[in-house]
Write an enzyme that holds these catalytic residues in place. Structure first.
Site, PDB file in Angstrom:
ATOM      1  N   LYS A 118      -6.382  -6.026   9.990  1.00 25.68           N
ATOM      2  CA  LYS A 118      -5.864  -7.031  10.930  1.00 25.68           C
ATOM      3  C   LYS A 118      -5.382  -6.390  12.223  1.00 25.68           C
ATOM      4  CE  LYS A 118      -4.146  -9.376   6.810  1.00 25.68           C
ATOM      5  NZ  LYS A 118      -4.017  -8.191   5.948  1.00 25.68           N
ATOM      6  N   GLU A 126      -3.096  -6.966 -15.313  1.00 25.74           N
ATOM      7  CA  GLU A 126      -2.741  -8.322 -15.754  1.00 25.74           C
ATOM      8  C   GLU A 126      -3.173  -9.381 -14.741  1.00 25.74           C
ATOM      9  OE1 GLU A 126       1.438  -8.332 -16.429  1.00 25.74           O
ATOM     10  OE2 GLU A 126       1.293  -7.430 -18.426  1.00 25.74           O
ATOM     11  N   ASP A 133      -7.281  -5.747   0.793  1.00 28.08           N
ATOM     12  CA  ASP A 133      -6.725  -6.299   2.036  1.00 28.08           C
ATOM     13  C   ASP A 133      -5.620  -5.399   2.559  1.00 28.08           C
ATOM     14  OD1 ASP A 133      -6.327  -9.142   3.638  1.00 28.08           O
ATOM     15  OD2 ASP A 133      -4.433  -8.079   3.366  1.00 28.08           O
ATOM     16  N   HIS A 163      -3.583 -10.963  13.356  1.00 31.27           N
ATOM     17  CA  HIS A 163      -2.525 -11.013  12.344  1.00 31.27           C
ATOM     18  C   HIS A 163      -1.522 -12.140  12.599  1.00 31.27           C
ATOM     19  CE1 HIS A 163      -0.305  -8.110   9.385  1.00 31.27           C
ATOM     20  NE2 HIS A 163      -0.172  -9.355   9.021  1.00 31.27           N
ATOM     21  N   LYS A 172      -0.332  -8.484  -4.851  1.00 32.88           N
ATOM     22  CA  LYS A 172      -0.014  -7.089  -4.584  1.00 32.88           C
ATOM     23  C   LYS A 172       0.838  -6.530  -5.722  1.00 32.88           C
ATOM     24  CE  LYS A 172       3.348  -4.138  -2.890  1.00 32.88           C
ATOM     25  NZ  LYS A 172       4.793  -4.031  -3.208  1.00 32.88           N
ATOM     26  N   GLY A 185       4.967 -15.301  -4.071  1.00 34.21           N
ATOM     27  CA  GLY A 185       6.244 -15.544  -3.412  1.00 34.21           C
ATOM     28  C   GLY A 185       7.090 -14.298  -3.253  1.00 34.21           C
ATOM     29  N   GLN A 189      -5.638 -16.590   6.941  1.00 36.49           N
ATOM     30  CA  GLN A 189      -4.807 -16.019   5.878  1.00 36.49           C
ATOM     31  C   GLN A 189      -3.349 -16.408   6.149  1.00 36.49           C
ATOM     32  OE1 GLN A 189      -3.358 -11.613   4.717  1.00 36.49           O
ATOM     33  NE2 GLN A 189      -5.581 -11.837   4.593  1.00 36.49           N
ATOM     34  N   TYR A 211       0.669  -2.642   8.453  1.00 41.57           N
ATOM     35  CA  TYR A 211       1.209  -2.176   7.178  1.00 41.57           C
ATOM     36  C   TYR A 211       1.451  -0.664   7.186  1.00 41.57           C
ATOM     37  CZ  TYR A 211      -0.578  -6.690   5.393  1.00 41.57           C
ATOM     38  OH  TYR A 211      -0.876  -8.015   5.185  1.00 41.57           O
ATOM     39  N   VAL A 236       2.032  -2.278  -7.311  1.00 39.57           N
ATOM     40  CA  VAL A 236       1.785  -0.836  -7.346  1.00 39.57           C
ATOM     41  C   VAL A 236       1.841  -0.323  -8.785  1.00 39.57           C
ATOM     42  CG1 VAL A 236       2.631  -0.478  -4.995  1.00 39.57           C
ATOM     43  CG2 VAL A 236       4.221  -0.277  -6.923  1.00 39.57           C
TER      44      VAL A 236
END
Length: 286
Positions: free
Chosen positions: A81, A251, A51, A114, A242, A203, A173, A56, A244
């Site tokens: 978007k 995980e 996504d 968006h 998300k 969050g 979304q 972005y 990096v």
């Protein structure tokens, strides 16, 4: 009931398209090697749903990561978007092509408006959304977009859209996590067979400091992130975590060897406000 056995299990959208039940989010992921390598790490970890968004600023690098992943394009789901400045029919036509060029793709699996009421169209948001949606419907018919939807829309925004739309949005979304269940929006989505996708399902990191979640995570021998993502899936939401960091990316895929009890889901539901709430889309400054 959707199977919750693996990352590539799917929800079926209202146009019959099948979308992988967990996506890899790239909001706040900087353009360049960070975005490219995180996308490659996500695909290597098993994600098949990526996504991004024009706003972005990382579509080019996300596209590079997709190409360098070694996975066939048809085995991936890619979302982008429409940014606020590009609302309206002609602008949206151009914006779709721009995102496809940035990503280096012939089609998008999902394209979303968006925000419903960006500041550039504050006085004419209804007409602007209607024009954008018409362009998106035409692009879907033409095969440029497999599915179309919205983001950050409240029921009133969708109601206005449906007055001129010939296609019901496939997805909405929204900011969705234990801190804000957005019950009214989710109920509306469900009533209209619109899938609720959860952005910021963790969050924006604040969720990790919630004591109640730490206790539940210890009970299941899982991380807080894994518990919250599992909670999202058990609600029928599609989370878009998300990261990096390769280890955390990995995980966040390990969600299918445990199930939260009804009591624990209910306890998590009561955590309203612990990590912020959704932004009012009618008062955004962008």
């Amino acid at each position: 009931m959707v199977q919750l056995t693996k990352l590539t299990d799917t929800f079926t959208l209202n146009n019959g398209t099948k979308i992988p039940i967990v996506g890899f989010g790239t909001w706040q992921t900087p353009d360049g090697d960070v975005a490219k390598e995180s996308v490659k790490a996500a695909i290597a970890a098993g994600y098949r749903h990526i996504d991004t968004a024009f706003a972005y600023g990382n579509e080019v690098s996300v596209g590079a990561g997709i190409r360098e992943s070694g996975v066939n394009r048809e085995d991936l789901w890619v979302t982008s978007k429409l940014t606020g400045e590009d609302h309206g029919y002609k602008n949206t036509e151009k914006a779709i092509d721009k995102s496809l060029t940035n990503l280096g793709l012939d089609y998008l699996d999902l394209y979303l408006i968006h925000w419903p009421n960006p500041i550039a169209f504050r006085d004419e948001w209804i007409e602007a959304n209607s024009g954008s949606w018409r362009a998106m419907e035409e692009a879907q018919t033409a095969g440029k977009l497999r599915a179309i939807g919205v983001s950050n829309f409240r029921p009133k925004h969708i109601e206005e859209l449906l007055k001129t739309a010939t296609v019901t949005p496939q997805v909405n979304q929204i900011f969705l996590n234990p801190s804000d269940l957005q019950a009214e929006v989710v109920a509306y989505n469900n009533d209209h067979n619109i899938l609720s996708e959860a952005y910021s399902p963790l969050g924006t990191g604040k969720i990790f400091n919630v004591p109640e979640l730490k206790v539940i995570a210890e009970k299941y021998h899982k991380t807080v992130a894994q518990v919250v993502l599992r909670w999202s899936l058990q609600h029928g939401f599609l989370p878009l975590p998300k990261s990096v960091h390769a280890q955390r990316i990995q995980e966040n895929t390990q969600l299918f060897d445990f199930e939260l009890s009804t009591a624990d889901v209910a306890a998590i539901d009561k955590l309203h406000g612990v990590a912020g709430v959704a932004t009012n889309p009618d008062s955004i400054s962008w």
